[in-house]
Design an enzyme around this catalytic site. Structure first.
Site, PDB file in Angstrom:
ATOM      1  N   LYS A 234       0.854  -1.198   0.000  1.00  0.00           N
ATOM      2  CA  LYS A 234       0.000   0.000   0.000  1.00  0.00           C
ATOM      3  C   LYS A 234       0.885   1.242   0.000  1.00  0.00           C
ATOM      4  CE  LYS A 234      -3.940   2.029   2.517  1.00  0.00           C
ATOM      5  NZ  LYS A 234      -4.849   1.925   3.676  1.00  0.00           N
TER       6      LYS A 234
ATOM      7  N   SER B  20     -10.440   0.281   7.060  1.00  0.00           N
ATOM      8  CA  SER B  20      -9.788   0.365   5.743  1.00  0.00           C
ATOM      9  C   SER B  20      -9.117  -0.920   5.263  1.00  0.00           C
ATOM     10  CB  SER B  20      -8.735   1.480   5.748  1.00  0.00           C
ATOM     11  OG  SER B  20      -9.355   2.730   5.621  1.00  0.00           O
TER      12      SER B  20
ATOM     13  N   SER C 179      -9.968   2.436   2.772  1.00  0.00           N
ATOM     14  CA  SER C 179      -9.022   3.069   1.891  1.00  0.00           C
ATOM     15  C   SER C 179      -8.078   2.112   1.157  1.00  0.00           C
ATOM     16  CB  SER C 179      -8.169   4.047   2.701  1.00  0.00           C
ATOM     17  OG  SER C 179      -7.354   3.352   3.632  1.00  0.00           O
TER      18      SER C 179
END
Lengths: 100, 493
Positions: free
Chosen positions: B78, B183, B159
């Site tokens: 990420k 998330s 997210s």
């Protein structure tokens, strides 16, 4: 409590975010919507309740008093620290003149 | 032989160890999938050379008999984790072009364990969002489509939407995620994969771009529970560079996996039965209860009385911490600088932040600034911290009568891109089931449980006691074995 556009501009100024009048107008509605919704917390009885500061109990540690114990977070990293600076000058961070 | 990109982390690790294939073959196969999936926009930066270099090392280590725990496994990172020499943006314009000179603790641990990096995964800007529509680098598209022939582009969740989309599309076998208020879990549920947020403090936050420090926690996302356990073992651990890092040994979660839940009690929180919720969500939840009973668990109803206050509490505390954390982006030390002609220092700050932050980030900074400002601090922020204490106490009380809690992960299946962007509040409500465990710092995971009538995945959430990731993983495994979720998105990209 509803906030007005003057308050929106005040918050933006505190947050150091430049906003236009149109943005302030749009944000007035959005922020009032969100703040109106979070205000329901006021109805919770919190008598005698301590505010949470640490979600998992954890003692703050002290490290040994050794210079550069971890080379990554110790000193002598000037070039690394300045590598991403937008305007480095003479080994320092460059900023616009603040004193006339 | 099975296509290499269909293998799980465990299968890649074991197959490589056994000599069934080389790590370079695996890396090349995943690199090809990444290169062929631009339409999903899951990656901000692709790093095929990193994956190949790690793979060559893995093959050499195998020949030398010095294999590491994850030798030969390429993963996605990420783009919230600082990676030495590789652009790290938090999906923001503010950090566009920022190339860290250091490595986050979690990513370093994974490289030390033998992993290679396929690339930096897209996300909501500064991890603020539930649909991956706030990234400066464009929306991530879910590989899933509704079965009604509408062809609408769907949200991969947020997210960690780049992570979820990439895993579901077989662009990587596993990826890192971070979870501040859902998330990891909500994107996992939206895309039919698994993901676990461990106990707050298990994974070091050092080198992760900060959003809300009392909530932020890294965790793995992968296709099954075993892979989550393997990844988490190699991400967790004490780090003196993070003041809130847990100084506890990392258990061998994979070795202790067991779906036999005899003697365990599962709590069903009655406040999570929302009025007006899609009946398919409740039906999936009931099916999950039956699965855990079948695995030997007893089931009891529990009460978490402050559940309805969790979201408003979160939307005070998280923006407050964000407004403070994001004060560092000032155009001086790193990242964007916007210096209008003749501007002074204060104007430079304001112009830089106006230009560098997207609308949702600005919204949250503004909310946070307001609730922390003089005259409102006690009414909003202190009150929210007190309610947070009550929410944590609810869980403590509930865990007196159960070992784990079962609930849906999200109140709906994936929605279409654009469907909720006009109304921030409607978007926030998507995390109604995920946020309470975040506020209490508890480990929680999502596992895929069913497809809805539109052919989209739904996820079940297991919440555990602090430090009991094992109990969470074991209950997740029991559901995984019984749900038999094998559906995958048909390739269109």
């Amino acid at each position: 409590m509803a906030i007005d556009q003057a308050t929106v501009r005040k918050i933006a100024s505190l947050a150091r975010i430049a906003i236009s009048d149109a943005e302030a107008a749009a944000m007035e509605g959005e922020l009032n919507g969100i703040l109106g919704w979070v205000e329901q917390l006021g109805e919770v009885d919190v008598t005698g309740v301590e505010p949470m500061t640490a979600v998992i109990p954890n003692k703050l540690r002290l490290r040994d008093d050794v210079i550069d114990a971890d080379p990554m977070t110790g000193g002598n990293r000037r070039d690394d620290i300045l590598a991403n600076a937008p305007a480095p000058q003479h080994g320092f961070f460059g900023v616009p003149k603040v004193i006339e | 032989m099975t296509e290499l990109t269909n293998l799980t982390v465990a299968e890649i690790r074991d197959g490589h160890r056994a000599g069934d294939f080389s790590a370079v073959e695996v890396a090349e196969a995943f690199n090809a999938n990444v290169a062929g999936a631009k339409a999903l926009n899951a990656f901000i930066v692709e790093t095929p050379e990193h994956a190949i270099a790690a793979a060559k090392q893995a093959d050499a280590d195998r020949a030398a008999g010095t294999l590491k725990p994850l030798s030969g496994v390429p993963i996605g990172m990420k783009d919230l984790f600082a990676t030495n020499g590789v652009q790290t943006t938090a999906a923001s314009h503010m950090l566009e072009g920022f190339v860290p000179r250091y490595e986050s603790t979690v990513s370093q641990k994974l490289w030390d364990a033998g992993c290679g990096m396929l690339g930096k995964l897209n996300l909501d800007q500064f991890a603020m969002g539930s649909s991956n529509e706030t990234s400066h680098f464009g929306n991530v598209i879910s590989p899933w489509k509704r079965n009604d022939g509408s062809n609408a582009a769907l949200a991969p969740g947020g997210s960690s939407g780049g992570s979820s989309s990439a895993i579901a599309a077989r662009l990587c076998p596993a990826a890192t995620g971070t979870d501040t208020g859902g998330s990891i879990r909500q994107p996992a549920a939206f895309t039919g994969i698994s993901g676990i947020k461990p106990t707050y403090g298990r994974c070091s936050r050092w080198g992760i771009v900060a959003f809300a420090s009392s909530l932020d926690q890294a965790g793995p996302m992968a296709r099954d529970v075993r892979d989550c356990a393997i990844m988490l073992e190699n991400m967790a651990g004490f780090d003196p560079k993070d003041a809130t890092s847990l100084d506890m040994p990392v258990p061998n979660w994979e070795a202790a996996l067991s779906s036999d839940l005899k003697g365990k009690t599962v709590g069903i929180p009655k406040e999570y039965r929302l009025e007006g919720i899609d009946p398919e969500i409740d039906a999936m939840w009931d099916a999950g209860i039956a699965m855990l009973k079948d695995a030997g668990a007893a089931v009891v109803e529990i009460s978490l009385p402050h559940t309805k206050y969790a979201l408003p509490t979160y939307y005070i505390i998280a923006p407050a911490e964000a407004s403070s954390n994001l004060a560092r982006y000032d155009g001086v030390r790193y990242g964007l600088r916007d210096l209008p002609q003749g501007a002074g220092l204060q104007d430079m700050y304001a112009a830089t932040r106006a230009d560098g932050f997207g609308p949702e980030v600005k919204r949250r900074i503004m909310i946070g600034t307001y609730v922390l400002s003089a005259g409102f601090y006690d009414a909003y922020y202190t009150q929210a911290q007190k309610v947070r204490t009550l929410i944590a106490r609810d869980f403590e009380a509930a865990f007196a009568s159960c070992d784990v809690i079962l609930a849906p992960t999200a109140p709906s299946a994936a929605f279409g891109l654009g469907e909720k962007m006009a109304d921030p509040l409607a978007m926030y409500l998507n995390d109604v089931f995920a946020v309470p465990a975040s506020l209490a710092g508890l480990p929680a995971m999502s596992v895929p449980a069913a497809l809805n009538r539109e052919g989209l995945p739904l996820g079940l959430q297991i919440i555990g006691k602090a430090f009991d990731e094992q109990g969470v993983l074991n209950a997740g495994l029991a559901i995984e074995e019984r749900a038999g979720f094998t559906a995958r998105a048909e390739k269109w990209w």
